[in-house]
Design a protein around this motif. Sequence first.
Motif, PDB file in Angstrom:
ATOM      1  N   ALA A  26      -4.347   5.881   3.582  1.00  0.00           N
ATOM      2  CA  ALA A  26      -5.705   5.848   4.158  1.00  0.00           C
ATOM      3  C   ALA A  26      -6.579   4.896   3.361  1.00  0.00           C
ATOM      4  CB  ALA A  26      -6.306   7.246   4.140  1.00  0.00           C
ATOM      5  N   LEU A  27      -6.439   4.952   2.036  1.00  0.00           N
ATOM      6  CA  LEU A  27      -7.258   4.105   1.161  1.00  0.00           C
ATOM      7  C   LEU A  27      -6.768   2.660   1.188  1.00  0.00           C
ATOM      8  CD1 LEU A  27      -9.640   4.628  -0.746  1.00  0.00           C
ATOM      9  CD2 LEU A  27      -8.009   4.813  -2.612  1.00  0.00           C
ATOM     10  N   MET A  28      -5.461   2.495   1.383  1.00  0.00           N
ATOM     11  CA  MET A  28      -4.882   1.153   1.380  1.00  0.00           C
ATOM     12  C   MET A  28      -5.161   0.414   2.701  1.00  0.00           C
ATOM     13  SD  MET A  28      -3.223   0.873  -1.497  1.00  0.00           S
ATOM     14  CE  MET A  28      -2.639   1.945  -2.815  1.00  0.00           C
ATOM     15  N   PHE A  29      -5.035   1.136   3.809  1.00  0.00           N
ATOM     16  CA  PHE A  29      -5.089   0.467   5.120  1.00  0.00           C
ATOM     17  C   PHE A  29      -6.077   1.090   6.112  1.00  0.00           C
ATOM     18  CE2 PHE A  29      -0.515  -0.127   3.869  1.00  0.00           C
ATOM     19  CZ  PHE A  29      -0.586  -1.502   3.645  1.00  0.00           C
ATOM     20  N   GLY A  30      -6.795   2.115   5.706  1.00  0.00           N
ATOM     21  CA  GLY A  30      -7.575   2.870   6.704  1.00  0.00           C
ATOM     22  C   GLY A  30      -6.608   3.512   7.702  1.00  0.00           C
TER      23      GLY A  30
END
Length: 316
Positions: A26-30
């Motif tokens: 989630a933090l890397m790519f949404g």
Amino acid sequence: MSQRVVYFNGNIVPEHQARVSIFDSALMFGDMAFEMTRTFNGVAFRLRDHLERLFGSLRLLEIECGLTIEEMEQVTLKTLEANKPTEVAEMDWQIMHNVSRGPLGLYKSAVPNEMRPTISINCWPLITHMGSFAPNYESGVKLIIPTQQAIPAHLVDPKAKTRSRMHYQMAQLQAARNGQGSWPVLLDPDGYLAEGTGWNIFLVSDGELLTPEPRNILQGVSRKVTIELARDAGINVKEINLGRYEALQADEIFCTATTYSLVHASTFEGQTIGDGNSGPVFQQLMRMWKKLATVDFVQQAEMYSDGLTAWEDAQN
Ligand SMILES: Cc1ncc(COP(=O)(O)O)c(C=O)c1O
């Protein structure tokens, strides 16, 4: 009062204990789907519709969350009930589902026990959201078209409710430069109205209710309810391509979303819509919405607004 809790990967834990890994996709790519439901009189409104959209989003993203829709519904209601004692009985809630793919495989040695989708359900008292929103019901909102466009369905399908939302954020920043309180309506690449950054748009023209066809938009649950209510009232509803021209000719314009249900627009691109106040079709739909919700959510928002500072002070 006891403290709020959240559902987090299978357990109900205190809100402050729910922590997502910095290696989460989630933090890397949404790379995640989410939902926002609200309660009216303590009852989750159209929860099934929201969960169906959540599971639809997850299917598009190819995330297998490990829960059935029935199980998700059960843990949602359990989380809501666990939170109710933390507030006065009349408080309504927003319920947020967040489901990500979980930490990236590359980092599994750092978080070996967390290599699964990250699922959270949190419940937040609506006093903050609706308390600050309340004045909009009276004043209406000012709509503008930002240069940022909507992302069309053949690139990243907006029918899935994901956190890949930088384009909405850019639209908000552009709208903010247009004057405080402007709300951006994004156009799709063909120049048709798509939607706002967290809401759907409706026009009223010659007594008909018009809304963009469901191609390049998130198909809002409130949009669906509004269409149902309008049809119940015998109002003709059309889902069609609408441009800037059509919006400028409209007798009424309004926006729909889960938390506030519906709010009228006073201006569009700097031009006053009607006399700037809510119009008769909006008012009729508002009456029907309140009846369906079993609560006068406009009055409720004003009450929240009056109590917001005291509520916030009590949190510290
Ligand atoms: C982009 C977008 N469009 C429309 C909506 C309205 O959807 P709903 O009525 O289900 O809240 C939302 C809600 O968050 C949204 O994010």
